[in-house]
Design a protein around this motif. Structure first.
Motif, PDB file in Angstrom:
ATOM      1  N   ARG A 157       0.847  -1.206   0.000  1.00  0.00           N
ATOM      2  CA  ARG A 157       0.000   0.000   0.000  1.00  0.00           C
ATOM      3  C   ARG A 157       0.875   1.245   0.000  1.00  0.00           C
ATOM      4  NH1 ARG A 157       0.536  -2.249   4.926  1.00  0.00           N
ATOM      5  NH2 ARG A 157       1.178  -0.898   6.628  1.00  0.00           N
ATOM      6  N   CYS A 158       0.260   2.382  -0.288  1.00  0.00           N
ATOM      7  CA  CYS A 158       0.978   3.654  -0.163  1.00  0.00           C
ATOM      8  C   CYS A 158       1.054   3.996   1.329  1.00  0.00           C
ATOM      9  CB  CYS A 158       0.215   4.733  -0.925  1.00  0.00           C
ATOM     10  SG  CYS A 158       0.802   6.405  -0.549  1.00  0.00           S
ATOM     11  N   MET A 159       2.254   4.360   1.792  1.00  0.00           N
ATOM     12  CA  MET A 159       2.424   4.644   3.219  1.00  0.00           C
ATOM     13  C   MET A 159       1.635   5.881   3.659  1.00  0.00           C
ATOM     14  SD  MET A 159       6.444   4.082   4.071  1.00  0.00           S
ATOM     15  CE  MET A 159       6.928   5.235   2.796  1.00  0.00           C
ATOM     16  N   THR A 160       1.323   6.792   2.715  1.00  0.00           N
ATOM     17  CA  THR A 160       0.655   8.044   3.080  1.00  0.00           C
ATOM     18  C   THR A 160      -0.876   7.921   2.982  1.00  0.00           C
ATOM     19  OG1 THR A 160       2.582   9.230   2.290  1.00  0.00           O
ATOM     20  CG2 THR A 160       0.595  10.537   2.652  1.00  0.00           C
ATOM     21  N   CYS A 161      -1.389   7.600   1.798  1.00  0.00           N
ATOM     22  CA  CYS A 161      -2.862   7.554   1.646  1.00  0.00           C
ATOM     23  C   CYS A 161      -3.439   6.168   1.932  1.00  0.00           C
ATOM     24  CB  CYS A 161      -3.272   8.051   0.265  1.00  0.00           C
ATOM     25  SG  CYS A 161      -2.812   6.905  -1.062  1.00  0.00           S
ATOM     26  N   LYS A 162      -2.566   5.183   2.132  1.00  0.00           N
ATOM     27  CA  LYS A 162      -2.962   3.806   2.497  1.00  0.00           C
ATOM     28  C   LYS A 162      -3.686   3.036   1.386  1.00  0.00           C
ATOM     29  CE  LYS A 162      -1.720   5.004   6.714  1.00  0.00           C
ATOM     30  NZ  LYS A 162      -0.307   4.954   7.014  1.00  0.00           N
ATOM     31  N   ARG A 181       5.315   4.993  -1.846  1.00  0.00           N
ATOM     32  CA  ARG A 181       4.326   6.068  -1.960  1.00  0.00           C
ATOM     33  C   ARG A 181       3.774   6.037  -3.386  1.00  0.00           C
ATOM     34  NH1 ARG A 181       7.454   9.466   1.542  1.00  0.00           N
ATOM     35  NH2 ARG A 181       6.473   9.183   3.571  1.00  0.00           N
ATOM     36  N   CYS A 182       2.505   6.364  -3.526  1.00  0.00           N
ATOM     37  CA  CYS A 182       1.923   6.442  -4.864  1.00  0.00           C
ATOM     38  C   CYS A 182       2.360   7.761  -5.509  1.00  0.00           C
ATOM     39  CB  CYS A 182       0.402   6.315  -4.807  1.00  0.00           C
ATOM     40  SG  CYS A 182      -0.409   7.704  -4.013  1.00  0.00           S
ATOM     41  N   ASN A 183       2.084   7.902  -6.800  1.00  0.00           N
ATOM     42  CA  ASN A 183       2.491   9.107  -7.531  1.00  0.00           C
ATOM     43  C   ASN A 183       1.906  10.364  -6.921  1.00  0.00           C
ATOM     44  OD1 ASN A 183       4.332   9.247  -9.566  1.00  0.00           O
ATOM     45  ND2 ASN A 183       2.991   8.235 -11.050  1.00  0.00           N
ATOM     46  N   GLU A 184       0.656  10.293  -6.470  1.00  0.00           N
ATOM     47  CA  GLU A 184      -0.018  11.478  -5.926  1.00  0.00           C
ATOM     48  C   GLU A 184       0.619  11.947  -4.618  1.00  0.00           C
ATOM     49  OE1 GLU A 184      -4.410  11.694  -5.171  1.00  0.00           O
ATOM     50  OE2 GLU A 184      -4.405  10.706  -7.156  1.00  0.00           O
ATOM     51  N   CYS A 185       1.024  11.026  -3.795  1.00  0.00           N
ATOM     52  CA  CYS A 185       1.573  11.374  -2.472  1.00  0.00           C
ATOM     53  C   CYS A 185       3.077  11.624  -2.517  1.00  0.00           C
ATOM     54  CB  CYS A 185       1.287  10.269  -1.469  1.00  0.00           C
ATOM     55  SG  CYS A 185      -0.454   9.950  -1.233  1.00  0.00           S
ATOM     56  N   HIS A 186       3.711  11.254  -3.628  1.00  0.00           N
ATOM     57  CA  HIS A 186       5.170  11.351  -3.707  1.00  0.00           C
ATOM     58  C   HIS A 186       5.620  12.807  -3.780  1.00  0.00           C
ATOM     59  CE1 HIS A 186       9.261  10.309  -4.557  1.00  0.00           C
ATOM     60  NE2 HIS A 186       9.236  10.913  -5.735  1.00  0.00           N
TER      61      HIS A 186
HETATM   62 ZN   LIG Z   1      -0.724   7.677  -1.768  1.00  0.00          ZN
END
Ligand SMILES: [Zn+2]
Length: 261
Positions: A157-162, A181-186
């Motif tokens: 999962r993405c560590m930020t948005c889960k 992290r996903c692209n959006e949260c990176h």
């Molecule tokens: Zn994310």
């Protein structure tokens, strides 16, 4: 308080060093006591007590005694269960086994039992001995070791948005945080690496797949590179230094003088 207590256990030799004229300092990873560091007095002379068992990667039954915490154990006897003879006859297998045993040494403390780590090392040495020296074997060992040692990287999962992985094609692995992290949260973190969804899925599979099936997994060139950058980068970050036997293995592999099976 100073009496020596005698123990028996099965153990794998992870490091062995000649000491003085006839002794050996040996580090084992055992099934019942975790890592044990001890001295085998007269080991290079007494074939009866040690039967040439104290070579790295040997799987044996040992008898040892110890006075207390922090002291060197006295290795009193050692019987080989499996020499892993094929490992001893092949440079690639030997270098690979050294890397696995060095990782076990670096990620463990003396006297802390972890039966799953012991089984991991024993199973993977068995695979190398039986013929496999694949990228999958190395990376799947690393990811399983990290999990069992309490440093499992976050790859599902993405560590930020889960959000669970699977919605994007590219993710970023942040070495200092040990996860994706996903692209959006990176946010352009230093020490971040691009990782494709295919590589992430392969590594997630590697945590669970039956050991006997590891030999049938082949990595694409991209997965081989990305998974090595992620796991080796994270391991170096955790240890604060590079792993010596990895550098040797990597150099020799780059020179192309080893067969890849
Ligand atoms: Zn994310």
């Amino acid at each position: 308080m100073n009496t020596r207590v005698v123990h028996k256990t099965s153990a794998i030799v992870i490091h062995s060093l000649d000491y003085g004229e006839s002794d050996r300092i040996v580090t084992f990873y055992s099934s019942d006591f975790g890592k044990i560091k001890g001295i085998a007095k007269g080991a290079r002379r007494s074939k009866k007590r040690f039967s040439n068992a104290l070579e790295p990667s040997s799987y044996c039954n040992i008898i040892f005694s110890k006075k207390g915490r922090g002291t060197l154990a006295l290795i009193e006897g050692c019987d080989v269960i499996d020499h892993h003879a094929n490992i001893r006859e092949d440079l690639h297998k030997m270098l690979l086994s050294s890397y696995l045993t060095e990782l076990i040494d670096k990620f463990t403390l003396e006297g802390k039992k972890n039966i799953d780590l012991f089984k991991l090392l024993l199973n993977f040495l068995g695979l190398i001995d039986a013929g496999a020296c694949s990228e999958a074997l190395i990376r799947f060992f690393e990811i399983r070791l990290l999990r069992l040692a309490g440093y499992e990287p976050v790859l599902d999962r993405c560590m930020t948005c889960k959000k669970p992985v699977g919605e994007e094609v590219i993710y970023h692995f942040i070495i200092s945080d040990g996860g994706l992290r996903c692209n959006e949260c990176h946010r352009n973190n230093p020490g971040s690496l691009y990782v494709s969804l295919g590589t992430i899925r392969t590594l997630l599979l590697g945590k669970e797949i039956d050991t006997a099936r590891i030999n049938i997994i082949t990595f694409s060139e991209q997965t081989a590179k990305e998974s090595k950058d992620v796991l080796v980068g994270f391991i170096h970050h955790l240890l604060g230094k590079e792993v010596k036997s990895f550098l040797v293995l990597n150099d020799i592999q780059k020179m192309g003088i080893l067969s890849s099976q």
